[in-house]
Motif scaffolding. Sequence first.
Motif, mmCIF file in Angstrom:
data_model
loop_
_atom_site.group_PDB
_atom_site.id
_atom_site.type_symbol
_atom_site.label_atom_id
_atom_site.label_comp_id
_atom_site.label_asym_id
_atom_site.label_seq_id
_atom_site.Cartn_x
_atom_site.Cartn_y
_atom_site.Cartn_z
ATOM 1 N N ASP A 32 1.316 11.063 144.363
ATOM 2 C CA ASP A 32 1.607 10.667 142.979
ATOM 3 C C ASP A 32 0.528 9.678 142.558
ATOM 4 O OD1 ASP A 32 3.848 12.211 142.760
ATOM 5 O OD2 ASP A 32 5.254 10.608 143.226
ATOM 6 N N ARG A 33 0.112 9.795 141.319
ATOM 7 C CA ARG A 33 -0.942 8.909 140.821
ATOM 8 C C ARG A 33 -0.393 7.503 140.603
ATOM 9 N NH1 ARG A 33 -5.555 11.573 139.226
ATOM 10 N NH2 ARG A 33 -7.138 10.009 138.666
ATOM 11 N N LEU A 34 -1.163 6.532 141.040
ATOM 12 C CA LEU A 34 -0.751 5.128 140.922
ATOM 13 C C LEU A 34 -0.703 4.718 139.452
ATOM 14 C CD1 LEU A 34 -0.310 2.779 142.982
ATOM 15 C CD2 LEU A 34 -2.683 2.158 142.586
ATOM 16 N N GLN A 35 0.393 4.089 139.050
ATOM 17 C CA GLN A 35 0.523 3.646 137.647
ATOM 18 C C GLN A 35 0.151 2.180 137.485
ATOM 19 O OE1 GLN A 35 4.600 4.641 136.805
ATOM 20 N NE2 GLN A 35 4.166 6.829 136.651
ATOM 21 N N ARG A 36 0.469 1.358 138.503
ATOM 22 C CA ARG A 36 0.055 -0.036 138.462
ATOM 23 C C ARG A 36 -0.159 -0.534 139.883
ATOM 24 N NH1 ARG A 36 3.799 -4.676 136.203
ATOM 25 N NH2 ARG A 36 3.443 -5.697 138.178
ATOM 26 N N GLY A 37 -1.242 -1.305 140.097
ATOM 27 C CA GLY A 37 -1.502 -1.888 141.405
ATOM 28 C C GLY A 37 -2.726 -1.295 142.068
ATOM 29 N N ARG A 38 -2.845 -1.575 143.366
ATOM 30 C CA ARG A 38 -3.982 -1.092 144.144
ATOM 31 C C ARG A 38 -3.520 -0.685 145.544
ATOM 32 N NH1 ARG A 38 -7.726 -5.987 144.272
ATOM 33 N NH2 ARG A 38 -5.935 -7.025 143.369
ATOM 34 N N VAL A 39 -4.247 0.247 146.167
ATOM 35 C CA VAL A 39 -3.979 0.640 147.552
ATOM 36 C C VAL A 39 -5.291 0.648 148.308
ATOM 37 C CG1 VAL A 39 -3.130 2.488 149.079
ATOM 38 C CG2 VAL A 39 -1.992 2.085 146.883
ATOM 39 N N LEU A 40 -5.305 0.014 149.481
ATOM 40 C CA LEU A 40 -6.509 0.001 150.320
ATOM 41 C C LEU A 40 -6.171 0.572 151.688
ATOM 42 C CD1 LEU A 40 -6.521 -2.985 148.615
ATOM 43 C CD2 LEU A 40 -8.782 -3.001 149.655
ATOM 44 N N VAL A 41 -7.068 1.427 152.201
ATOM 45 C CA VAL A 41 -6.921 1.966 153.547
ATOM 46 C C VAL A 41 -8.171 1.571 154.331
ATOM 47 C CG1 VAL A 41 -6.694 4.058 154.951
ATOM 48 C CG2 VAL A 41 -5.522 3.909 152.741
ATOM 49 N N GLU A 42 -7.956 0.915 155.460
ATOM 50 C CA GLU A 42 -9.072 0.405 156.279
ATOM 51 C C GLU A 42 -10.082 -0.373 155.428
ATOM 52 O OE1 GLU A 42 -10.599 2.788 159.643
ATOM 53 O OE2 GLU A 42 -9.542 4.408 158.620
ATOM 54 N N GLY A 43 -9.575 -1.169 154.514
ATOM 55 C CA GLY A 43 -10.426 -2.035 153.698
ATOM 56 C C GLY A 43 -11.079 -1.342 152.503
ATOM 57 N N LEU A 98 -10.840 0.645 148.939
ATOM 58 C CA LEU A 98 -9.940 0.873 147.808
ATOM 59 C C LEU A 98 -9.811 2.385 147.584
ATOM 60 C CD1 LEU A 98 -8.511 -0.950 145.681
ATOM 61 C CD2 LEU A 98 -10.517 -0.580 144.217
ATOM 62 N N VAL A 99 -8.597 2.915 147.735
ATOM 63 C CA VAL A 99 -8.409 4.357 147.524
ATOM 64 C C VAL A 99 -7.655 4.645 146.228
ATOM 65 C CG1 VAL A 99 -8.524 4.971 149.982
ATOM 66 C CG2 VAL A 99 -6.305 4.434 148.944
ATOM 67 N N ALA A 100 -7.002 3.635 145.686
ATOM 68 C CA ALA A 100 -6.326 3.817 144.393
ATOM 69 C C ALA A 100 -6.292 2.482 143.671
ATOM 70 C CB ALA A 100 -4.904 4.332 144.606
ATOM 71 N N ASP A 101 -6.620 2.552 142.393
ATOM 72 C CA ASP A 101 -6.635 1.351 141.565
ATOM 73 C C ASP A 101 -6.229 1.782 140.158
ATOM 74 O OD1 ASP A 101 -7.100 -0.958 140.197
ATOM 75 O OD2 ASP A 101 -9.162 -1.243 140.882
ATOM 76 N N ALA A 102 -5.153 1.183 139.655
ATOM 77 C CA ALA A 102 -4.677 1.594 138.335
ATOM 78 C C ALA A 102 -5.463 0.923 137.207
ATOM 79 C CB ALA A 102 -3.182 1.263 138.198
ATOM 80 N N GLU A 103 -5.943 -0.310 137.485
ATOM 81 C CA GLU A 103 -6.617 -1.064 136.419
ATOM 82 C C GLU A 103 -8.013 -0.506 136.137
ATOM 83 O OE1 GLU A 103 -4.580 -2.756 138.694
ATOM 84 O OE2 GLU A 103 -3.101 -2.786 137.076
ATOM 85 N N ASN A 104 -8.795 -0.316 137.215
ATOM 86 C CA ASN A 104 -10.115 0.304 137.070
ATOM 87 C C ASN A 104 -9.992 1.677 137.697
ATOM 88 O OD1 ASN A 104 -11.473 -2.199 136.175
ATOM 89 N ND2 ASN A 104 -10.751 -2.858 138.191
ATOM 90 N N PRO A 105 -9.499 2.635 136.932
ATOM 91 C CA PRO A 105 -8.945 3.866 137.520
ATOM 92 C C PRO A 105 -9.776 4.487 138.646
ATOM 93 C CG PRO A 105 -8.657 3.886 135.162
ATOM 94 C CD PRO A 105 -9.488 2.672 135.472
ATOM 95 N N ARG A 106 -9.100 4.593 139.764
ATOM 96 C CA ARG A 106 -9.682 5.233 140.937
ATOM 97 C C ARG A 106 -8.551 5.974 141.631
ATOM 98 N NH1 ARG A 106 -13.653 3.879 145.158
ATOM 99 N NH2 ARG A 106 -14.438 2.294 143.759
ATOM 100 N N HIS A 107 -8.800 7.191 142.048
ATOM 101 C CA HIS A 107 -7.767 7.971 142.730
ATOM 102 C C HIS A 107 -8.448 8.868 143.755
ATOM 103 C CE1 HIS A 107 -3.981 10.183 143.282
ATOM 104 N NE2 HIS A 107 -4.717 11.276 143.288
ATOM 105 N N THR A 108 -8.562 8.360 144.974
ATOM 106 C CA THR A 108 -9.116 9.188 146.047
ATOM 107 C C THR A 108 -8.072 10.243 146.398
ATOM 108 O OG1 THR A 108 -10.269 7.243 146.880
ATOM 109 C CG2 THR A 108 -10.072 9.105 148.396
#
Length: 355
Positions: free
Chosen positions: A53-64, A66-76
């Motif tokens: 599911d696409r992130l709506q708010r917040g950030r997710v990091l895997v092994e340091g 950034l794989v998802a960022d809602a503010e500066n849209p990024r969706h690995t």
Amino acid sequence: MSELVAIDVSHAFSGTRVLESVSLAVDAGQLVCLIGPSGCGKTTLLRVIAGLDRLQRGRVLVEGTLVADAENPRHTPPEKRGIGLMFQDYALFPHLSVFENVVFGVARSSERAAWAREALARMGLEGYADAYPHTLSGGEQQRVALLRALAPAPKVLLLDEPFSDLDVTRRAQVREETLDLLKEMKVTTLMVTHDPEEAMFMADHILVLAGGRIVQAGPPLETYLKPVDAFVAALFGPVNRLEGTVEGARVATPLGSLAADGLPDGIRVQVLIRPEALQLDTAPAGAAGDIELSVDWARLLGRTSLVRLRMRSPATDAEVLLHARVYGTFLPVAGTAVSVRLDPDRAFVFPAADV
Ligand code: ATP
């Protein structure tokens, strides 16, 4: 270092908030269990972290990274996050054998093939390598899906109720094998479970989710012995509930007085007592603090006996039923008196409003 980090994640479906500012960090090799009632957002959190599911708010990091960022849209995309996944709808490939399912997408090497065969044996699936998924039971398919998620040796693994289809005996074996495998492979794991005993067994750290928020985070012992509120205390199964009023930083109950640390005098409180906090003896109450209660009934549940006790509340004269869980076979006859001692470490006092 934390290999999996979620920061301030919120999520809604059609305007209904399901996750509210959830932050978590799972350290390298750690196993974190996410527990909470049905519908509290556990699967949604896993899906958002996985990228399903696409992130709506917040950030997710895997092994340091950034794989998802809602503010500066990024969706690995999920397959590029370096995360192993096993979700409840663990669809296996029907046209591939068990062995082919496990090694699907993994570089064909004799080493990985040997790993797959050994892992199948450890999960009690030796002899099934050439079988097709439709010939397997739900629990067997679930174990194959677990091994398929583990086969690429992911650094980070997300598991959603991985043992839910197994019967009680097989479940205990499989989760022990799985824990050994995860620790040997040093996999950083975030696992969803409904079952508090499973969380206590598997987790280095437990996150309790309620209404889309993390309400308590800590090691298993702390979650069980120091619940932050009545909701977390009751997560581990039914509890006895009494009421009282704080006087001199203590609350008097028919079973004895309990500390009410940090609560002001005069406020109404609820007292939650785990069934295992009531220690019973058929000998007459001797020691100070023991009281005698009448047995309503007693049932052997297997490893423990459940005993229902009946008493009158000294404060209100209302009848109170209490449940005690005693290790082994303890089956006093209905109507007999037993002495009861309260273990204060398994009894908790919270403001009455906090229900
Ligand atoms: P369970 O333990 O029963 O699996 P859960 O804690 O994993 O529950 P979620 O599956 O995350 O809960 O669901 C949280 C809430 O979001 C529920 O009210 C659910 O109905 C709703 N929900 C989940 N997925 C969707 C969707 N795709 N569309 C709309 N609502 C959804």
